[in-house]
Design a protein around this motif. Structure first.
Motif, PDB file in Angstrom:
ATOM      1  N   GLY A 390    -125.832  -9.393  49.304  1.00  0.00           N
ATOM      2  CA  GLY A 390    -126.486  -9.797  49.413  1.00  0.00           C
ATOM      3  C   GLY A 390    -127.635  -9.956  49.656  1.00  0.00           C
ATOM      4  N   ARG A 391    -128.688 -10.717  48.328  1.00  0.00           N
ATOM      5  CA  ARG A 391    -130.161 -10.677  48.703  1.00  0.00           C
ATOM      6  C   ARG A 391    -130.619 -11.258  49.646  1.00  0.00           C
ATOM      7  NH1 ARG A 391    -133.205  -8.966  44.823  1.00  0.00           N
ATOM      8  NH2 ARG A 391    -132.477  -7.675  43.289  1.00  0.00           N
ATOM      9  N   VAL A 406    -129.935  -1.204  54.958  1.00  0.00           N
ATOM     10  CA  VAL A 406    -130.465  -2.068  53.454  1.00  0.00           C
ATOM     11  C   VAL A 406    -129.173  -0.809  52.509  1.00  0.00           C
ATOM     12  CG1 VAL A 406    -131.891  -2.753  51.468  1.00  0.00           C
ATOM     13  CG2 VAL A 406    -132.362  -3.740  53.686  1.00  0.00           C
ATOM     14  N   SER A 407    -128.298  -1.771  52.033  1.00  0.00           N
ATOM     15  CA  SER A 407    -127.604  -0.702  50.800  1.00  0.00           C
ATOM     16  C   SER A 407    -126.865  -2.157  49.420  1.00  0.00           C
ATOM     17  CB  SER A 407    -126.203  -0.485  52.011  1.00  0.00           C
ATOM     18  OG  SER A 407    -126.485   0.781  52.667  1.00  0.00           O
ATOM     19  N   ASN A 408    -128.266  -3.019  49.624  1.00  0.00           N
ATOM     20  CA  ASN A 408    -127.888  -3.448  49.096  1.00  0.00           C
ATOM     21  C   ASN A 408    -126.585  -2.926  47.211  1.00  0.00           C
ATOM     22  OD1 ASN A 408    -130.304  -3.161  48.750  1.00  0.00           O
ATOM     23  ND2 ASN A 408    -130.476  -4.144  46.410  1.00  0.00           N
ATOM     24  N   PRO A 429    -136.739  -2.066  50.131  1.00  0.00           N
ATOM     25  CA  PRO A 429    -135.950  -2.162  51.297  1.00  0.00           C
ATOM     26  C   PRO A 429    -136.799  -3.403  52.318  1.00  0.00           C
ATOM     27  CG  PRO A 429    -136.206   0.076  51.787  1.00  0.00           C
ATOM     28  CD  PRO A 429    -136.735  -0.597  49.933  1.00  0.00           C
ATOM     29  N   LEU A 430    -138.238  -3.444  52.159  1.00  0.00           N
ATOM     30  CA  LEU A 430    -138.684  -4.598  52.883  1.00  0.00           C
ATOM     31  C   LEU A 430    -139.834  -5.964  51.536  1.00  0.00           C
ATOM     32  CD1 LEU A 430    -141.347  -2.492  54.729  1.00  0.00           C
ATOM     33  CD2 LEU A 430    -138.905  -3.642  55.566  1.00  0.00           C
ATOM     34  N   THR A 431    -138.491  -6.088  50.589  1.00  0.00           N
ATOM     35  CA  THR A 431    -138.681  -7.029  49.722  1.00  0.00           C
ATOM     36  C   THR A 431    -138.237  -8.140  50.605  1.00  0.00           C
ATOM     37  OG1 THR A 431    -138.212  -6.048  47.480  1.00  0.00           O
ATOM     38  CG2 THR A 431    -137.691  -8.300  47.675  1.00  0.00           C
ATOM     39  N   ASN A 432    -140.103  -9.056  50.167  1.00  0.00           N
ATOM     40  CA  ASN A 432    -139.361 -10.402  51.254  1.00  0.00           C
ATOM     41  C   ASN A 432    -140.317 -10.463  52.033  1.00  0.00           C
ATOM     42  OD1 ASN A 432    -138.949 -11.720  48.757  1.00  0.00           O
ATOM     43  ND2 ASN A 432    -136.953 -12.101  48.662  1.00  0.00           N
TER      44      ASN A 432
END
Ligand SMILES: *[C@@H]1O[C@H](CO)[C@@H](O)[C@H](O)[C@H]1NC(C)=O
Ligand SMILES: *[C@@H]1O[C@H](CO)[C@@H](O)[C@H](O)[C@H]1NC(C)=O
Ligand SMILES: *[C@@H]1O[C@H](CO)[C@@H](O)[C@H](O)[C@H]1NC(C)=O
Ligand SMILES: *[C@@H]1O[C@H](CO)[C@@H](O)[C@H](O)[C@H]1NC(C)=O
Ligand SMILES: *[C@@H]1O[C@H](CO)[C@@H](O)[C@H](O)[C@H]1NC(C)=O
Length: 526
Positions: A390-391, A406-408, A429-432
């Motif tokens: 998930g996000r 992170v491996s969305n 990877p550092l979104t949000n």
């Protein structure tokens, strides 16, 4: 001597476009900072390696081997003619002087990978200088240098352009991974080594080896020698010595191997050799939570792993667990009732017990995100949560003080053939995640080559060049990354062609994963 011009690489865009010239500075991934001039020098016939001023003496030969690979790579493409009389001695580069501070060449998570690569404007004899804290930083410097060398068809020698230059470089994330899956299809040792080679070219540094799964158990486990009865065939197997060979091959290229056993789901193949690991013959997974033997086997596997897989982390899976067999199988159901556990509590019990076994063998743990989503507060503080579904999960994980990879799947799953290299490049990877203390807990990211539809015939072109696009995201400082992937297309195309020259079957950029060239044309345009 050629006309000198000077341009400073303050921004990536300016470097790639403004300074490209004929030969360009087609470095991939883009270093932290580059400044350069416009002079050209030629590699001499006996371009050599020296260690003047270095503490590191290379007893293990890691650097010497890296240097030999550099020369092989640079010289393999064309036959140089060193008898050329076009120029005098002063334009020849005599060699590479490597200065490494650390005596230690132990590879481990978080090892210093920085380096500085430079050639001065003057000097006689002329040398390239490579400075690094560790030999692994130096190996990255060699990769960068190899991308600055070009065969020149006029002089028929290997040229180095844009001298003088100074490149200062260090990775953004210390975990830059690629997953291979040898349970859905077996991959031969030479194939795995090719993947490792191309990882080193792209400065990726963790090979996540998803060794076993429901479909097959190819690895020898000396403590439980019937486990590899679950291989697809007697020949599609790895001995422990094979595994050690992969680990060593990777280590000598600065790459750690993260071994995975995925429990309690994804483990049906374990029961081929030891049927009592199944709840029953009719209901074969997840592993039987009620059976002490299950945990003995996990302990045996991890004890065998510890002798070969020296990375700080082991991956214990924990994803996609359907626990219904536990309730529908009489003896497991009885155990659940006796222990006052429902199915989801038993899942938690299993994962935490497996974590404790790994900790007892000195490992820190990586688990897929479902473990966090279901009982995050119960996980060992030494857990790294591996996001895939998930996000917003990474954000929650670091908010709880745990580390994250992170491996969305919507952007970084290589088996999703409709995901383009542009998607891989732009996945941040550092979104949000805005607090620096939380950002530090994102140790990096990983692209995943799940094996259902790849074997030796199509593995490389499914991985490359898309994994390389993610590699720049993980290596290059955020400020230097392009905000529009169009700006890096030419440079990535160059890297793709370089992979082809080095014998890696990287697919064209035009189109999503694994496409064939569309029409006749230059490699650099496809
Ligand atoms: C280059 O010169 C050396 C010594 O003069 C000679 O032995 C060699 O054959 C020459 N190589 C080529 C490619 O002409
Ligand atoms: C070599 O090691 C010594 C002692 O640790 C240190 O003072 C020196 O700076 C090192 N040399 C380099 C080139 O880093
Ligand atoms: C879980 O497994 C059972 C039988 O093993 C199956 O009937 C059920 O559909 C599965 N549930 C899910 C959500 O896949
Ligand atoms: C299992 O038990 C826990 C309480 O210990 C409860 O929160 C959870 O809802 C139960 N799960 C199911 C599927 O009944
Ligand atoms: C970031 O936050 C925005 C706004 O809450 C949300 O729409 C988006 O899905 C989030 N992205 C990720 C990767 O978490």
């Amino acid at each position: 001597m050629k006309v000198r011009f000077f341009c400073l690489g303050f921004t990536l865009v300016w470097l790639a476009v403004g300074c490209a010239g004929i030969h360009g500075l087609n470095l991939w991934p883009m270093p932290k900072s580059v400044s350069h001039g416009g002079q050209t020098l030629y590699m001499s016939k006996d371009f050599g390696l020296r260690y003047e001023g270095s503490n590191y003496t290379d007893a293990s030969g890691i650097l010497k081997d890296g240097f030999a690979r550099l020369l092989d790579g640079v010289e393999a493409d064309h036959v140089a003619d060193y008898n050329s009389t076009h120029f005098d001695h002063s334009v020849l580069l005599q060699g590479l002087n490597v200065i490494i501070s650390s005596f230690n060449d132990q590879l481990q998570f978080g090892v210093d990978e920085s380096y500085k690569l430079s050639i001065a404007a003057t000097g006689n004899p002329r040398y390239v200088y490579l400075e690094a804290q560790t030999v692994y930083g130096a190996l990255h410097g060699l990769q960068t240098f190899s991308q600055l060398c070009h065969f020149d068809f006029t002089t028929r020698m290997v040229e180095v352009h844009q001298i003088p230059f100074t490149i200062i470089d260090t990775p953004r994330f210390s975990y830059r991974g690629l997953l291979i899956d040898t349970a859905r299809h077996y991959q031969s040792l030479p194939m795995i080594k090719n993947v490792i080679d191309a990882m080193a070219y792209s400065k990726l540094n963790v090979l996540h080896w998803h060794i076993v799964d429901s479909q097959s158990f190819p690895l020898e486990i000396p403590s439980y020698p019937k486990l590899w009865n679950g291989a697809f065939s007697p020949s599609e197997r790895y001995t422990m010595a094979d595994a050690a060979e992969i680990v060593q091959y990777a280590q000598r290229r600065g790459i750690n191997v993260l071994a995975e056993i995925d429990v309690p789901g994804h483990a049906l193949s374990w029961g081929t050799g030891y049927p009592s690991l199944w709840p029953s013959r009719d209901c074969q997974q997840p592993l039987d939570v009620s059976n002490e033997f299950t945990f003995k086997v996990i302990d045996g596997i991890l004890s065998d792993f510890r002798k070969v897989f020296e990375f700080r982390f082991v991956h214990l899976g924990g994803d996609e667990v359907n626990t219904s067999c536990w309730s529908t199988t009489a003896h497991v159901n009885k155990w659940l009732r006796e222990h006052h556990l429902n199915e989801s509590e038993a899942y938690q019990y299993f994962v935490l017990r497996a974590q404790n076994i790994a900790l007892s063998h000195g490992y820190e743990i990586v688990n897929w995100e479902e473990t966090f989503n279901n009982f995050g507060s119960k996980l060992s503080p030494k857990t790294v949560v591996h996001n895939w579904l998930g996000r917003g999960v990474a954000q929650q994980v670091v908010g709880k003080g745990l580390r994250c990879i992170v491996s969305n799947q919507d952007k970084w799953y290589l088996d999703h053939l409709d995901t383009t290299w542009q998607d891989f490049y732009m996945n941040e990877p550092l979104t949000n995640i805005t607090y620096p203390t939380q950002q530090k807990l994102v140790i990096g990211g990983e692209v995943c080559m799940w094996g259902e539809h790849v074997d030796g015939s199509d593995l490389e072109q499914t991985i490359w060049p898309r994994a390389a696009a993610a590699a720049e995201r993980l290596w290059t400082p955020y400020e230097n990354l392009a905000t529009d992937p169009k700006k890096v297309t030419g440079r990535l195309a160059h890297f793709r062609c370089l992979l082809n020259q080095r014998g890696i079957a990287a697919a064209p950029l035009a189109g999503p994963g694994r496409v064939a060239p569309d029409e006749p044309g230059s490699c650099y345009k496809q």
